[in-house]
Every structure is written in structure tokens, then in C-alpha cells.
Design a protein around this motif. Structure first.
Motif, PDB file in Angstrom:
ATOM      1  N   PHE A 101       1.024  -1.137  -0.154  1.00  0.00           N
ATOM      2  CA  PHE A 101      -0.243  -0.380  -0.084  1.00  0.00           C
ATOM      3  C   PHE A 101       0.622   1.603   0.492  1.00  0.00           C
ATOM      4  CE2 PHE A 101      -4.517  -1.520   1.476  1.00  0.00           C
ATOM      5  CZ  PHE A 101      -4.258  -2.182   1.234  1.00  0.00           C
ATOM      6  N   THR A 102       0.731   2.161  -1.098  1.00  0.00           N
ATOM      7  CA  THR A 102       1.244   3.834  -0.400  1.00  0.00           C
ATOM      8  C   THR A 102       0.073   4.905  -0.791  1.00  0.00           C
ATOM      9  OG1 THR A 102       2.149   3.450  -2.879  1.00  0.00           O
ATOM     10  CG2 THR A 102       3.503   2.959  -1.359  1.00  0.00           C
ATOM     11  N   GLY A 103      -0.252   5.868  -0.157  1.00  0.00           N
ATOM     12  CA  GLY A 103      -1.322   6.314  -0.650  1.00  0.00           C
ATOM     13  C   GLY A 103      -1.465   7.395   1.098  1.00  0.00           C
ATOM     14  N   ASP A 104      -2.574   7.786   0.663  1.00  0.00           N
ATOM     15  CA  ASP A 104      -2.772   8.688   2.669  1.00  0.00           C
ATOM     16  C   ASP A 104      -3.440   7.835   3.201  1.00  0.00           C
ATOM     17  OD1 ASP A 104      -3.033   9.859   4.254  1.00  0.00           O
ATOM     18  OD2 ASP A 104      -4.376  11.798   3.048  1.00  0.00           O
ATOM     19  N   ILE A 105      -3.380   6.830   4.225  1.00  0.00           N
ATOM     20  CA  ILE A 105      -3.462   5.913   4.644  1.00  0.00           C
ATOM     21  C   ILE A 105      -4.382   6.170   6.160  1.00  0.00           C
ATOM     22  CG2 ILE A 105      -3.661   3.294   5.084  1.00  0.00           C
ATOM     23  CD1 ILE A 105      -1.585   3.229   2.324  1.00  0.00           C
ATOM     24  N   ASP A 106      -5.250   6.017   6.780  1.00  0.00           N
ATOM     25  CA  ASP A 106      -5.301   5.224   7.685  1.00  0.00           C
ATOM     26  C   ASP A 106      -6.027   3.723   8.142  1.00  0.00           C
ATOM     27  OD1 ASP A 106      -7.522   5.087  10.041  1.00  0.00           O
ATOM     28  OD2 ASP A 106      -8.606   6.508   9.697  1.00  0.00           O
ATOM     29  N   PRO A 145      -1.864 -15.613  -8.267  1.00  0.00           N
ATOM     30  CA  PRO A 145      -0.433 -14.276  -9.386  1.00  0.00           C
ATOM     31  C   PRO A 145      -1.908 -13.603  -8.708  1.00  0.00           C
ATOM     32  CG  PRO A 145      -2.465 -15.893  -9.542  1.00  0.00           C
ATOM     33  CD  PRO A 145      -2.305 -16.557  -8.543  1.00  0.00           C
ATOM     34  N   ALA A 146      -1.221 -12.341  -9.604  1.00  0.00           N
ATOM     35  CA  ALA A 146      -1.342 -10.723  -9.056  1.00  0.00           C
ATOM     36  C   ALA A 146      -2.763 -10.940  -8.505  1.00  0.00           C
ATOM     37  CB  ALA A 146      -0.800 -10.204  -9.289  1.00  0.00           C
ATOM     38  N   ALA A 147      -3.630 -11.941 -10.171  1.00  0.00           N
ATOM     39  CA  ALA A 147      -4.993 -11.405 -10.325  1.00  0.00           C
ATOM     40  C   ALA A 147      -5.606 -12.788 -10.522  1.00  0.00           C
ATOM     41  CB  ALA A 147      -6.008  -9.884 -10.740  1.00  0.00           C
ATOM     42  N   MET A 148      -6.086 -13.479  -9.858  1.00  0.00           N
ATOM     43  CA  MET A 148      -6.806 -14.556 -10.640  1.00  0.00           C
ATOM     44  C   MET A 148      -8.333 -13.740 -11.443  1.00  0.00           C
ATOM     45  SD  MET A 148      -6.821 -17.185  -7.727  1.00  0.00           S
ATOM     46  CE  MET A 148      -5.783 -18.742  -6.859  1.00  0.00           C
ATOM     47  N   VAL A 149      -9.509 -12.992 -10.892  1.00  0.00           N
ATOM     48  CA  VAL A 149     -10.171 -12.682 -12.187  1.00  0.00           C
ATOM     49  C   VAL A 149      -9.768 -10.878 -11.824  1.00  0.00           C
ATOM     50  CG1 VAL A 149     -12.503 -11.711 -10.862  1.00  0.00           C
ATOM     51  CG2 VAL A 149     -11.483 -13.697  -9.816  1.00  0.00           C
ATOM     52  N   GLU A 150     -10.265 -11.106 -12.960  1.00  0.00           N
ATOM     53  CA  GLU A 150     -10.528  -9.371 -14.063  1.00  0.00           C
ATOM     54  C   GLU A 150     -11.583  -9.150 -13.430  1.00  0.00           C
ATOM     55  OE1 GLU A 150      -9.630  -6.349 -14.667  1.00  0.00           O
ATOM     56  OE2 GLU A 150      -8.084  -7.330 -15.211  1.00  0.00           O
ATOM     57  N   MET A 151     -11.640  -7.854 -12.387  1.00  0.00           N
ATOM     58  CA  MET A 151     -13.221  -7.356 -12.241  1.00  0.00           C
ATOM     59  C   MET A 151     -13.576  -6.289 -13.395  1.00  0.00           C
ATOM     60  SD  MET A 151     -13.593  -8.349  -8.958  1.00  0.00           S
ATOM     61  CE  MET A 151     -14.607  -7.049  -8.181  1.00  0.00           C
ATOM     62  N   GLY A 152     -12.827  -5.751 -15.042  1.00  0.00           N
ATOM     63  CA  GLY A 152     -13.229  -4.869 -15.622  1.00  0.00           C
ATOM     64  C   GLY A 152     -13.172  -3.403 -15.290  1.00  0.00           C
ATOM     65  N   GLY A 153     -14.208  -2.939 -15.542  1.00  0.00           N
ATOM     66  CA  GLY A 153     -13.933  -1.417 -14.822  1.00  0.00           C
ATOM     67  C   GLY A 153     -14.638  -1.126 -13.445  1.00  0.00           C
ATOM     68  N   GLY A 154     -13.833   0.124 -13.533  1.00  0.00           N
ATOM     69  CA  GLY A 154     -13.988   0.897 -12.086  1.00  0.00           C
ATOM     70  C   GLY A 154     -14.614   1.574 -12.012  1.00  0.00           C
ATOM     71  N   LYS A 155     -14.985   1.833 -10.321  1.00  0.00           N
ATOM     72  CA  LYS A 155     -16.625   2.416  -9.784  1.00  0.00           C
ATOM     73  C   LYS A 155     -15.846   4.403 -10.009  1.00  0.00           C
ATOM     74  CE  LYS A 155     -18.761  -0.086  -6.238  1.00  0.00           C
ATOM     75  NZ  LYS A 155     -18.803  -0.004  -4.996  1.00  0.00           N
ATOM     76  N   THR A 156     -15.056   4.179 -10.283  1.00  0.00           N
ATOM     77  CA  THR A 156     -14.243   5.747  -9.934  1.00  0.00           C
ATOM     78  C   THR A 156     -12.504   5.948 -10.764  1.00  0.00           C
ATOM     79  OG1 THR A 156     -13.324   7.539  -8.635  1.00  0.00           O
ATOM     80  CG2 THR A 156     -12.746   5.600  -7.876  1.00  0.00           C
ATOM     81  N   ALA A 157     -12.271   6.707 -11.981  1.00  0.00           N
ATOM     82  CA  ALA A 157     -10.979   6.755 -12.081  1.00  0.00           C
ATOM     83  C   ALA A 157     -10.417   8.059 -10.829  1.00  0.00           C
ATOM     84  CB  ALA A 157     -11.221   7.129 -13.084  1.00  0.00           C
ATOM     85  N   GLU A 158     -10.265   8.325 -10.029  1.00  0.00           N
ATOM     86  CA  GLU A 158      -9.839   8.722  -9.258  1.00  0.00           C
ATOM     87  C   GLU A 158      -9.268   7.995  -7.964  1.00  0.00           C
ATOM     88  OE1 GLU A 158     -10.433  12.012  -8.503  1.00  0.00           O
ATOM     89  OE2 GLU A 158     -11.380  12.210 -10.471  1.00  0.00           O
ATOM     90  N   THR A 159      -7.753   8.820  -8.018  1.00  0.00           N
ATOM     91  CA  THR A 159      -7.236   7.629  -7.213  1.00  0.00           C
ATOM     92  C   THR A 159      -6.582   8.391  -5.501  1.00  0.00           C
ATOM     93  OG1 THR A 159      -5.109   8.586  -8.287  1.00  0.00           O
ATOM     94  CG2 THR A 159      -6.175   6.006  -8.770  1.00  0.00           C
ATOM     95  N   GLY A 160      -7.499   9.692  -5.413  1.00  0.00           N
ATOM     96  CA  GLY A 160      -6.413  10.996  -4.254  1.00  0.00           C
ATOM     97  C   GLY A 160      -7.560  10.525  -3.596  1.00  0.00           C
ATOM     98  N   GLY A 161      -7.109  11.156  -2.258  1.00  0.00           N
ATOM     99  CA  GLY A 161      -8.293  11.281  -0.865  1.00  0.00           C
ATOM    100  C   GLY A 161      -8.092  10.165   0.564  1.00  0.00           C
ATOM    101  N   LYS A 162      -8.330  10.993   1.174  1.00  0.00           N
ATOM    102  CA  LYS A 162      -8.303   9.901   2.380  1.00  0.00           C
ATOM    103  C   LYS A 162      -8.746   7.950   1.680  1.00  0.00           C
ATOM    104  CE  LYS A 162      -6.245   9.440   6.442  1.00  0.00           C
ATOM    105  NZ  LYS A 162      -4.715   9.489   6.480  1.00  0.00           N
ATOM    106  N   LEU A 163      -7.021   6.864   2.588  1.00  0.00           N
ATOM    107  CA  LEU A 163      -7.975   6.002   2.057  1.00  0.00           C
ATOM    108  C   LEU A 163      -7.350   5.251   3.441  1.00  0.00           C
ATOM    109  CD1 LEU A 163      -8.162   3.629  -0.099  1.00  0.00           C
ATOM    110  CD2 LEU A 163      -5.664   2.915  -0.126  1.00  0.00           C
ATOM    111  N   LEU A 164      -9.419   4.661   3.813  1.00  0.00           N
ATOM    112  CA  LEU A 164      -9.523   4.279   4.970  1.00  0.00           C
ATOM    113  C   LEU A 164      -9.024   2.205   4.578  1.00  0.00           C
ATOM    114  CD1 LEU A 164     -12.884   5.338   6.304  1.00  0.00           C
ATOM    115  CD2 LEU A 164     -10.724   6.231   7.003  1.00  0.00           C
ATOM    116  N   VAL A 165      -8.030   1.982   5.607  1.00  0.00           N
ATOM    117  CA  VAL A 165      -7.878   0.182   4.921  1.00  0.00           C
ATOM    118  C   VAL A 165      -8.406  -0.636   6.555  1.00  0.00           C
ATOM    119  CG1 VAL A 165      -5.512  -1.234   5.301  1.00  0.00           C
ATOM    120  CG2 VAL A 165      -5.811   1.494   3.834  1.00  0.00           C
ATOM    121  N   THR A 166      -8.959  -1.392   6.538  1.00  0.00           N
ATOM    122  CA  THR A 166      -9.908  -1.568   8.084  1.00  0.00           C
ATOM    123  C   THR A 166     -10.024  -2.905   7.889  1.00  0.00           C
ATOM    124  OG1 THR A 166     -11.647   0.527   7.816  1.00  0.00           O
ATOM    125  CG2 THR A 166     -12.117  -1.991   9.227  1.00  0.00           C
TER     126      THR A 166
END
Ligand code: SF4
Ligand code: FES
Length: 221
Positions: A101-106, A145-166
């Protein structure tokens, strides 16, 4: 600590006039970025093994910011620039290995409470003795593997802001906030604003949780 890291009780401090370095032994995954990049400061042959006064504070901050595990952090004493909080949240899913993980993490939940973090290596094999952090136990025999499942598109193209990791007890890692999941080659696996990542190591939809942790009785206090 500074704006990018609120610290833990396990951190050990190494001081110099210009910059302090803190080190959390239990979080170190021995990637050796520090010793290979700035050996005059990080040298396991010396005591203490971290001597921040042996180089410039800028060089110490730059090297520490490349520590993938978050075992190392810095705090400037000279008013100079410390490590900045990244403007985007990225989770690298390492093949047969950990989440970087890298980012603005809680980072909070089961066995962890770090209000502000910028880097963390979290276990995804389920075997670490220092959960939720990686301790290299995946090297025993974790194959994923890094990804067994390709989830396809995402809900957002944004990657900034606070990331809450629970981190859920006996369960997955819940991620809330804008983020991008990548493989180690930099390819995007998923863009999103919330997901549940497997940390029992047994999901058939890795890196995502599919509920297998309940069936297998995953225990992770
Ligand atoms: S760079 Fe970080 S994880 Fe790697 S050996 Fe140094 S302290 Fe440990
Ligand atoms: S944590 Fe692995 S399936 Fe939920």
C-alpha cells in the motif's frame, strides 16, 4: 511523528541533528532498499545500524520513502522537507506475496491502529506471525498470481483522498476511498472506491475476498 505518520509503540528512534529515523523491526520485510541505497546510514554491520547523521537529511528522507513496508519513517529536525503524503492511493498485489500500500492511509482494525500512514506491506497469504503486516511467511509456499479475477472497469478513475483500510478480525481487508490496484509490472487490475481484499490466502477470487475465510475458519486476531 510528522504529518505522514503517527507512529506506533514498537518504533525505535535513531536521532541526528537534522533528521530522526524510526524503525519498526516487526514490519521490516528485509527488502534491503535502505542498505543498498544509502549504506553509510543503513548498515547492519554497525551499531547502531541506523546512523542518520552520516548523510544529508534529504538523502535519508528520499531513501526511507522507498521502504516498501513502512518499517522506516523520518522526522525532520532542521525544518527541511519530510516525506510527503502521496496524492494517489495505490495497492500493488505482488505475485505469491504481499499487498504493498502507498497513499494517504488510515490503517485500523484487528491488531492495528495507525491514523496516518503512507506505506504498508500487508499479509495476503494468511501466514504472517505479525498480521496484518507481512513478515515474509509467504515465502514458505504461498502461490497466488497478482489477480486471478479480472474485475473489469471500476467505480471511479480517481485515486486521491483519504484511504480507510480496515482489517477485519478473522476476515478480509476492507478498503474505502479512491484507489488503484496494480500488479508489480504496473498494470491496472482494478480501480475502485471500496473493496474487500483476501487476507486468508484462500479465496478463489484473489485478490478479492469471496467469503472462503469463514468456511476455512481463518483465525487472525
Ligand atoms: S527498506 Fe524497509 S523493509 Fe527494506 S530492509 Fe530497509 S527497513 Fe526493512
Ligand atoms: S479473507 Fe480470504 S476469502 Fe475472505
Amino acid at each position: 511523528m510528522g504529518e505522514n505518520y503517527t507512529g506506533t509503540a514498537d518504533d525505535r528512534r535513531y536521532s541526528s541533528e537534522a533528521v530522526d529515523v524510526t524503525y519498526n523491526l516487526k514490519r521490516c520485510i528485509h527488502a534491503a532498499e535502505c542498505v543498498s541505497r544509502l549504506n553509510e546510514v543503513f548498515d547492519i554491520q554497525k551499531r547502531p545500524w541506523i546512523q542518520p547523521g552520516n548523510s544529508t537529511a534529504d538523502a535519508v528522507v528520499e531513501t526511507v520513502s522507498l521502504c516498501p513496508s513502512g518499517a522506516l519513517h523520518t522526522e525532520r529536525n532542521d525544518g527541511g522537507a519530510g516525506e510527503t503524503v502521496p496524492g494517489e492511493n495505490v495497492i500493488i498485489v505482488h505475485e505469491d506475496s504481499y499487498y504493498q500500500f502507498t497513499g494517504d492511509i488510515d490503517l485500523h482494525g484487528s491488531n492495528v491502529a495507525i491514523e496516518q500512514e503512507v506505506r504498508a506491506a500487508l499479509c495476503r497469504c494468511g501466514l504472517s506471525e505479525n498480521k496484518p503486516f507481512c513478515d515474509n511467511s509467504h515465502k514458505k509456499d504461498f502461490v497466488a498470481p497478482a489477480a486471478m479475477v479480472e474485475m473489469g472497469g471500476g467505480k471511479t478513475a480517481e485515486t486521491g483522498g483519504k484511504l480507510l483500510v480496515t482489517v477485519h478480525e478473522n476476515g478480509s481487508i476492507e478498503v474505502n476511498g479512491n484507489f488503484e490496484l496494480r500488479d508489480a509490472q504496473g498494470n491496472t487490475i482494478h480501480h475502485g472506491s471500496n473493496t474487500w481484499l483476501c487476507r486468508c490466502g484462500q479465496s478463489s477470487k484473489k485478490p478479492f475476498c469471496d467469503g472462503t475465510h469463514k468456511r476455512v475458519g481463518f483465525v487472525a486476531p
